[in-house]
Scaffold this motif. Sequence first.
Motif, mmCIF file in Angstrom:
data_model
loop_
_atom_site.group_PDB
_atom_site.id
_atom_site.type_symbol
_atom_site.label_atom_id
_atom_site.label_comp_id
_atom_site.label_asym_id
_atom_site.label_seq_id
_atom_site.Cartn_x
_atom_site.Cartn_y
_atom_site.Cartn_z
ATOM 1 N N GLY A 1 14.640 -11.229 7.835
ATOM 2 C CA GLY A 1 13.678 -10.162 8.090
ATOM 3 C C GLY A 1 12.507 -10.281 7.132
ATOM 4 N N TYR A 2 11.305 -10.014 7.636
ATOM 5 C CA TYR A 2 10.094 -10.100 6.802
ATOM 6 C C TYR A 2 9.162 -8.960 7.166
ATOM 7 C CZ TYR A 2 5.438 -11.787 5.323
ATOM 8 O OH TYR A 2 4.188 -11.893 4.769
ATOM 9 N N PHE A 3 8.674 -8.235 6.147
ATOM 10 C CA PHE A 3 7.641 -7.241 6.428
ATOM 11 C C PHE A 3 6.695 -7.115 5.252
ATOM 12 C CE2 PHE A 3 10.561 -4.566 4.116
ATOM 13 C CZ PHE A 3 9.861 -3.459 3.655
ATOM 14 N N VAL A 4 5.454 -6.700 5.564
ATOM 15 C CA VAL A 4 4.386 -6.539 4.585
ATOM 16 C C VAL A 4 4.154 -5.054 4.386
ATOM 17 C CG1 VAL A 4 2.016 -7.115 3.987
ATOM 18 C CG2 VAL A 4 3.353 -8.688 5.425
ATOM 19 N N PHE A 5 4.172 -4.605 3.126
ATOM 20 C CA PHE A 5 4.071 -3.184 2.782
ATOM 21 C C PHE A 5 2.950 -3.037 1.762
ATOM 22 C CE2 PHE A 5 6.107 0.725 0.845
ATOM 23 C CZ PHE A 5 6.130 1.480 2.002
ATOM 24 N N TYR A 6 1.905 -2.246 2.087
ATOM 25 C CA TYR A 6 0.723 -2.269 1.221
ATOM 26 C C TYR A 6 0.511 -1.037 0.345
ATOM 27 C CZ TYR A 6 -2.509 0.854 3.826
ATOM 28 O OH TYR A 6 -3.133 1.940 4.400
ATOM 29 N N THR A 7 1.228 0.058 0.568
ATOM 30 C CA THR A 7 1.091 1.221 -0.305
ATOM 31 C C THR A 7 2.324 2.093 -0.201
ATOM 32 O OG1 THR A 7 -0.346 3.057 -0.976
ATOM 33 C CG2 THR A 7 -0.056 2.731 1.382
ATOM 34 N N TYR A 8 2.619 2.839 -1.261
ATOM 35 C CA TYR A 8 3.784 3.715 -1.294
ATOM 36 C C TYR A 8 3.373 5.157 -1.015
ATOM 37 C CZ TYR A 8 7.020 0.174 -3.049
ATOM 38 O OH TYR A 8 7.836 -0.925 -3.174
ATOM 39 N N ALA A 9 2.845 5.408 0.172
ATOM 40 C CA ALA A 9 2.639 6.789 0.589
ATOM 41 C C ALA A 9 4.009 7.452 0.743
ATOM 42 C CB ALA A 9 1.873 6.840 1.917
ATOM 43 N N SER A 10 4.084 8.750 0.520
ATOM 44 C CA SER A 10 5.364 9.455 0.547
ATOM 45 C C SER A 10 6.013 9.386 1.917
ATOM 46 C CB SER A 10 5.175 10.920 0.152
ATOM 47 O OG SER A 10 4.818 11.052 -1.199
ATOM 48 N N THR A 11 7.330 9.430 1.920
ATOM 49 C CA THR A 11 8.068 9.465 3.180
ATOM 50 C C THR A 11 8.101 10.873 3.770
ATOM 51 O OG1 THR A 11 10.073 9.608 1.829
ATOM 52 C CG2 THR A 11 9.508 7.444 2.750
ATOM 53 N N PHE A 12 7.894 11.886 2.910
ATOM 54 C CA PHE A 12 7.794 13.270 3.382
ATOM 55 C C PHE A 12 6.545 13.891 2.767
ATOM 56 C CE2 PHE A 12 12.250 12.260 3.810
ATOM 57 C CZ PHE A 12 12.611 12.849 5.017
ATOM 58 N N ASN A 13 5.823 14.682 3.552
ATOM 59 C CA ASN A 13 4.591 15.274 3.047
ATOM 60 C C ASN A 13 4.869 16.552 2.267
ATOM 61 O OD1 ASN A 13 4.954 17.364 4.935
ATOM 62 N ND2 ASN A 13 3.511 16.486 6.409
ATOM 63 N N ALA A 14 3.801 17.230 1.872
ATOM 64 C CA ALA A 14 3.930 18.423 1.038
ATOM 65 C C ALA A 14 4.685 19.549 1.745
ATOM 66 C CB ALA A 14 2.540 18.915 0.613
ATOM 67 N N ASN A 15 4.723 19.516 3.071
ATOM 68 C CA ASN A 15 5.436 20.535 3.849
ATOM 69 C C ASN A 15 6.856 20.125 4.196
ATOM 70 O OD1 ASN A 15 3.159 22.273 3.965
ATOM 71 N ND2 ASN A 15 2.297 21.024 5.635
ATOM 72 N N ASP B 1 1.980 -20.250 5.099
ATOM 73 C CA ASP B 1 2.031 -19.364 3.930
ATOM 74 C C ASP B 1 3.027 -19.935 2.926
ATOM 75 O OD1 ASP B 1 2.345 -17.334 2.059
ATOM 76 O OD2 ASP B 1 2.354 -15.732 3.560
ATOM 77 N N GLN B 2 2.527 -20.349 1.759
ATOM 78 C CA GLN B 2 3.407 -20.931 0.744
ATOM 79 C C GLN B 2 4.493 -19.966 0.284
ATOM 80 O OE1 GLN B 2 1.480 -22.626 -2.678
ATOM 81 N NE2 GLN B 2 1.058 -24.568 -1.646
ATOM 82 N N ASN B 3 4.205 -18.675 0.291
ATOM 83 C CA ASN B 3 5.195 -17.694 -0.131
ATOM 84 C C ASN B 3 6.399 -17.707 0.803
ATOM 85 O OD1 ASN B 3 3.808 -15.932 -2.395
ATOM 86 N ND2 ASN B 3 2.246 -16.332 -0.838
ATOM 87 N N LEU B 4 6.142 -17.769 2.106
ATOM 88 C CA LEU B 4 7.240 -17.835 3.063
ATOM 89 C C LEU B 4 7.927 -19.196 2.996
ATOM 90 C CD1 LEU B 4 5.885 -15.961 6.228
ATOM 91 C CD2 LEU B 4 7.151 -15.087 4.276
ATOM 92 N N GLN B 5 7.154 -20.246 2.771
ATOM 93 C CA GLN B 5 7.741 -21.576 2.625
ATOM 94 C C GLN B 5 8.752 -21.604 1.478
ATOM 95 O OE1 GLN B 5 4.456 -24.246 2.049
ATOM 96 N NE2 GLN B 5 3.717 -24.076 4.164
ATOM 97 N N GLN B 6 8.416 -20.941 0.392
ATOM 98 C CA GLN B 6 9.314 -20.914 -0.758
ATOM 99 C C GLN B 6 10.608 -20.163 -0.436
ATOM 100 O OE1 GLN B 6 9.037 -22.941 -3.004
ATOM 101 N NE2 GLN B 6 7.515 -22.499 -4.569
ATOM 102 N N ALA B 7 10.498 -19.039 0.250
ATOM 103 C CA ALA B 7 11.693 -18.275 0.629
ATOM 104 C C ALA B 7 12.579 -19.090 1.568
ATOM 105 C CB ALA B 7 11.290 -16.958 1.278
ATOM 106 N N VAL B 8 11.969 -19.728 2.557
ATOM 107 C CA VAL B 8 12.723 -20.545 3.511
ATOM 108 C C VAL B 8 13.415 -21.698 2.796
ATOM 109 C CG1 VAL B 8 12.495 -22.113 5.474
ATOM 110 C CG2 VAL B 8 11.324 -19.904 5.509
#
Length: 531
Positions: A267-281, A472-479
């Motif tokens: 499995g591979y996914f790209v995650f760019y920010t840690y916005a909250s999983t639940f909002n203020a409400n 992508d060298q990063n994926l090449q390294q993981a593989v």
Amino acid sequence: MHKKLFSSGVKGVLAACIFAGVLTSCHKDKPAANNDNNNPAPSVSTGDTTAIKEDSLRYLMYQIMQVTYADGGRTANRGLPTYYWYSSVPVLNPFDTKFANADSLLAAMKRYAINPTTNAPYDRYSFLDRSGVLTNKLMNGVSSSTTYFSASGDLGLQYAPVLADANGTVRIFVLYTDKNSPAGKAGVTRGWEITGINGVTSFSSTSSSLSYIYRSIMESDNVSLEFKRPDGTKVTYALAQSTYNINPVVFDTVFSVPVGLSTQKVGYFVFYTYASTFNANGQPTVTKTELDKVFTKFQSAGIKNLIVDLRYNGGGATTTAEYLDSAIAPSSAANNLMYSYQYNDKLMAVINDIQLTSKVNFPSQTGGLQLDNVFFVVSRNTASASELTINNLKPYMSVKLIGDSTYGKPVGFIDFNITMYDANHQQKYLADLYAINFETKNAKGEGGYYTGMAANTFANDYVNVPWGSTSDQNLQQAVSFISDGKFQTINKNARAAREAVNLFTPIEKATPLSTFNGMVDFRLSKEARRR
């Protein structure tokens, strides 16, 4: 009885009131006239609203960080300062004329605690957000100006300049877009080249040219961008800044890797920010919805290895790091310590009394993945909550870092929203204070990575290579590791050869990502509001 941590106000606000030209702390009981002989409450002119606001902000910021957040600073031991390195800062007068504003006062305070390893200040992190948009972005998952210049949103696009030749000619490539943003909805994605900005089609590595690129893309409300897709076709879009519900999952996929005579699902996914999983409400955000979709897909596919791409992730909400860790961790981590908090000595001395969270455990049931390894793609832009995610998992499973060393930020913030009341009893917003309040350690007591976490293996970040590409060298390294149990050896100095065949790396330090670097614990802000 538990101590009151804050006076009344929104988000654990320590508010100020200005009546008859005198600044006082808004406690239910009347404070002493001066809570610190060295730092008396100022007398201000009611005729200069700007000066009143700035004086109030300087005073309250200093009080929160260095004096107290509990009792107006009236106790003999100077109350409960919140700044992690408060003891390194001498007593200062926040109204000293050498401090032009609150920002210059904060800059001065940050200089005192010195890291003996680097002989430089520990604190390269604390700041004031005067626009107030960051909390909405991280807590509620709603976009705001990435550069904090306005609350009108953003384009949802990050880019990188690269050197095209020895003459200093610059080419510009899209690093990523948010799927819900103006750029994302237009179909713009990683690897597209920006060939024109408002009709300008030639760019160089000079500071004026790089500044023009940045201002036009990151600070302008509207911009016309000409793109060249990887297939050579061109398109021009007129894009306008807008608010949108952040989708931090940029890309995800499942692919197969040969292992011996069989194959394994990865499995591979790209995650760019840690916005909250639940909002203020308390409602689930797009972040939670998208993470749940991704991990449901991974579990259904029966993946044995996971690659989490955090190369551009500067962090955000600590609770999202916890959510991600809980989805990745093995079942053996259930109910065990995930990480602990270390506050300054005065807060730690009364930690049970003031009821601030000191430890976080994994939930009673983790995500159910049975992983051989988790690989994190990292870079110098990988910071704070991203590093927290990585550090928390190390005691419980095989964790490998691919790319380059991380940013180095094992400390975080409590959200302090600072306001004042004017002579007409109207509440006025001043700023959000993000000053370092705590450090984190994993279950083995490991932390302190102020100079960054070292990668297990190096990989170049070729910014014109699409997500998931075999180039992508990063994926090449993981593989390579999954298939053969070892990483490839890559010469860091061989970039020129790669760029000769159109694989480009960014100009180092030319244009930093205009994103937030840090981790904020909004749960602590809620705890601080308790009476």
